[in-house]
Design a protein around this motif. Structure first.
Motif, short mmCIF file in Angstrom:
data_model
loop_
_atom_site.label_atom_id
_atom_site.label_comp_id
_atom_site.label_asym_id
_atom_site.label_seq_id
_atom_site.Cartn_x
_atom_site.Cartn_y
_atom_site.Cartn_z
N GLY A 118 36.88 -54.75 58.13
CA GLY A 118 37.49 -55.77 58.91
C GLY A 118 36.81 -55.92 60.30
O GLY A 118 36.63 -54.74 60.85
N THR A 120 36.40 -56.02 63.71
CA THR A 120 37.48 -55.92 64.80
C THR A 120 37.02 -56.05 66.30
O THR A 120 35.76 -56.19 66.68
CB THR A 120 37.73 -54.26 64.83
OG1 THR A 120 37.95 -53.83 63.65
CG2 THR A 120 38.63 -54.08 65.77
N TYR A 213 35.15 -52.21 61.60
CA TYR A 213 36.23 -51.31 61.81
C TYR A 213 35.80 -50.01 62.00
O TYR A 213 36.41 -49.36 62.97
CB TYR A 213 37.22 -51.32 60.48
CG TYR A 213 38.33 -50.60 60.79
CD1 TYR A 213 39.28 -50.92 61.27
CD2 TYR A 213 38.47 -49.46 59.63
CE1 TYR A 213 40.46 -50.29 61.45
CE2 TYR A 213 39.61 -48.86 59.79
CZ TYR A 213 40.66 -49.24 60.60
OH TYR A 213 41.88 -48.39 60.79
N LYS A 227 44.67 -57.99 68.30
CA LYS A 227 45.28 -58.85 67.19
C LYS A 227 44.84 -60.33 67.01
O LYS A 227 44.63 -60.90 67.72
CB LYS A 227 46.85 -58.65 67.35
CG LYS A 227 47.29 -57.13 67.13
CD LYS A 227 48.95 -57.11 67.31
CE LYS A 227 49.29 -55.65 67.35
NZ LYS A 227 50.66 -55.52 67.25
N THR A 236 47.89 -60.67 62.69
CA THR A 236 47.20 -59.58 62.09
C THR A 236 46.34 -58.61 62.72
O THR A 236 45.97 -58.96 63.67
CB THR A 236 46.41 -60.18 60.77
OG1 THR A 236 45.09 -60.81 61.42
CG2 THR A 236 46.90 -61.30 59.88
N GLU A 237 46.39 -57.54 62.12
CA GLU A 237 45.62 -56.47 62.82
C GLU A 237 45.06 -55.67 61.88
O GLU A 237 45.34 -55.51 60.52
CB GLU A 237 46.48 -55.42 63.57
CG GLU A 237 47.47 -54.93 63.04
CD GLU A 237 48.42 -53.84 64.21
OE1 GLU A 237 47.71 -53.08 64.94
OE2 GLU A 237 49.72 -53.93 64.00
N PRO A 238 43.90 -54.88 62.25
CA PRO A 238 42.85 -54.28 61.05
C PRO A 238 43.71 -52.65 61.11
O PRO A 238 43.44 -52.01 61.73
CB PRO A 238 41.50 -54.05 61.87
CG PRO A 238 41.92 -54.26 63.20
CD PRO A 238 43.01 -55.14 63.40
N THR A 242 45.77 -53.67 55.46
CA THR A 242 45.45 -54.96 55.50
C THR A 242 44.19 -55.39 55.24
O THR A 242 43.58 -56.42 54.73
CB THR A 242 45.65 -55.62 56.89
OG1 THR A 242 45.11 -54.78 58.08
CG2 THR A 242 47.43 -55.30 57.32
N ILE A 243 43.28 -54.44 55.44
CA ILE A 243 41.72 -54.55 55.39
C ILE A 243 41.58 -54.69 53.73
O ILE A 243 40.91 -55.57 53.28
CB ILE A 243 40.98 -53.65 56.05
CG1 ILE A 243 40.57 -54.02 57.52
CG2 ILE A 243 39.44 -53.63 55.45
CD1 ILE A 243 40.13 -52.81 58.54
N TYR A 248 44.52 -58.96 56.54
CA TYR A 248 43.87 -58.81 58.03
C TYR A 248 42.83 -60.38 58.04
O TYR A 248 42.07 -60.72 57.10
CB TYR A 248 42.98 -57.91 58.38
CG TYR A 248 42.28 -58.01 59.66
CD1 TYR A 248 42.90 -58.20 60.89
CD2 TYR A 248 40.99 -57.57 59.80
CE1 TYR A 248 42.23 -58.31 62.09
CE2 TYR A 248 40.08 -57.86 60.71
CZ TYR A 248 40.98 -57.80 62.21
OH TYR A 248 40.21 -58.12 63.19
N SER A 251 38.98 -59.65 57.42
CA SER A 251 38.53 -58.94 56.36
C SER A 251 37.33 -59.42 55.74
O SER A 251 37.12 -60.63 55.50
CB SER A 251 39.67 -58.70 55.33
OG SER A 251 40.79 -58.07 56.00
#
Length: 327
Positions: A118, A120, A213, A227, A236-238, A242-243, A248, A251
């Motif tokens: 993801g 970031t 990430y 986020k 969404t946040e990593p 979620t990745i 996310y 991703s």
């Protein structure tokens, strides 16, 4: 923590040159009959995964030398197209123009997904106002349209933004250009070394940067994660969850590409590729990334088995034809 040696514009993990010296304590005798040299290059994001994997592989395959450099996804594909590498790591899918160049060279390839990542977005630890951004705001920042934080959000201070980005050799740069910039230009301080970008955000109170990430995970005590709102306005946040499930907003899958002809003939490359897929993302997890669902690894192991089975049948057929010709 492994030390990295900078060679020109390419970062080479010293521990990746393990195969030739892997027969020390803890090495296995069962694969000593497999020999060969395997050479890879490409994504600096994927590099730590290959490093972790090779530490284990070298113990089981002491007579196979695997070396891997990190010239970036684009730089890696250039070497792959030139035929100078056996595998190429990428933090984005291969592009149409790269496919065309490979076709013109007569090089066939196999694509394997090896992990999930993801991208970031981070700001300086002392930034107490940027908690979330949407893709439009990110585009304003990285296109240079927003000069200050107030330009992004009227409630934020009129302090000049300092944006940092990987350079054009990185698949992360390509991914960000595609996902955020609509293929427009990125106007930011660009650097080939992701660790330098991390340090730049850490040292600049108005800094913002993006990277894989694992780089955030390794430096989360020094940086602040932002986020991201997706197209539907969902925040969404990593995280690993979620990745992996793709929820996310930024991703992405990570890849290794193998030269099909070299995979057919190089027993070391065959062993390394099998080992990579059977590892099922454990090395990716230990490098700070996210494993794919186990079914994905199983599907790709089946894919590799079919490729190698077909290659063996082709070889047997050629041998039979040669025997007929000799008669």
């Amino acid at each position: 923590m492994k030390k990295w040696q900078l060679v020109g514009s390419t970062i080479v993990g010293a521990s990746l040159l393990l195969g030739a010296c892997g027969g020390g304590n803890g090495s296995s005798d069962k694969h000593k009959d497999v020999e060969g040299k395997v050479k890879g290059d490409g994504s600096s994001t994927v590099g730590p995964i290959i490093e972790k994997l090779n530490e284990k592989f070298a113990k089981d395959y002491p007579n196979v030398t695997v070396s891997n450099s990190t010239a970036g996804t684009g730089g890696g594909f250039e070497k792959f197209i030139a035929g100078s590498t056996d595998f190429s790591n990428a933090s984005r899918p291969i592009e149409p123009e790269e496919k065309q160049k490979l076709k013109e060279k007569g090089i066939k390839y196999n694509e394997f997904k090896i992990a999930q990542d993801g991208v970031t977005i981070t700001v300086n630890k002392d930034n107490d106002f940027v908690k979330e951004l949407d893709k439009k705001q990110l585009k304003e920042i990285y296109s240079g349209k927003a000069k200050t934080w107030k330009d992004v959000n009227s409630k934020w201070p009129a302090k000049k933004i300092k944006a940092f980005s990987p350079d054009q050799s990185h698949g992360t740069f390509d991914f960000f250009t595609e996902e955020i910039m609509d293929k427009g230009d990125i106007k930011a301080d660009k650097n080939a070394d992701t660790n330098t970008i991390v340090k730049s955000v850490e040292n600049n109170k108005q800094g913002i940067g993006y990277f894989g990430y694992n780089f955030y995970e390794q430096n989360k005590d020094k940086l602040k994660e932002v986020k991201i709102k997706d197209e539907n306005g969902k925040l969404t946040e990593p995280t690993k969850k979620t990745i992996q499930n793709g929820s996310y907003a930024l991703s992405r899958p990570l890849f290794t590409y193998t030269n099909a002809e070299k995979l057919k003939d190089n027993k070391g490359l065959q062993a390394f590729t099998k080992f990579l897929l059977k590892d099922e993302g454990k090395s990716a997890e230990s490098a700070g990334f996210v494993a794919l669902p186990k079914k994905d690894y199983k599907d790709q192991q089946d894919k590799l088995d079919k490729i190698l089975e077909k290659d063996n049948k082709d070889k047997d057929s050629k041998k039979d034809d040669k025997k007929k010709d000799d008669k």
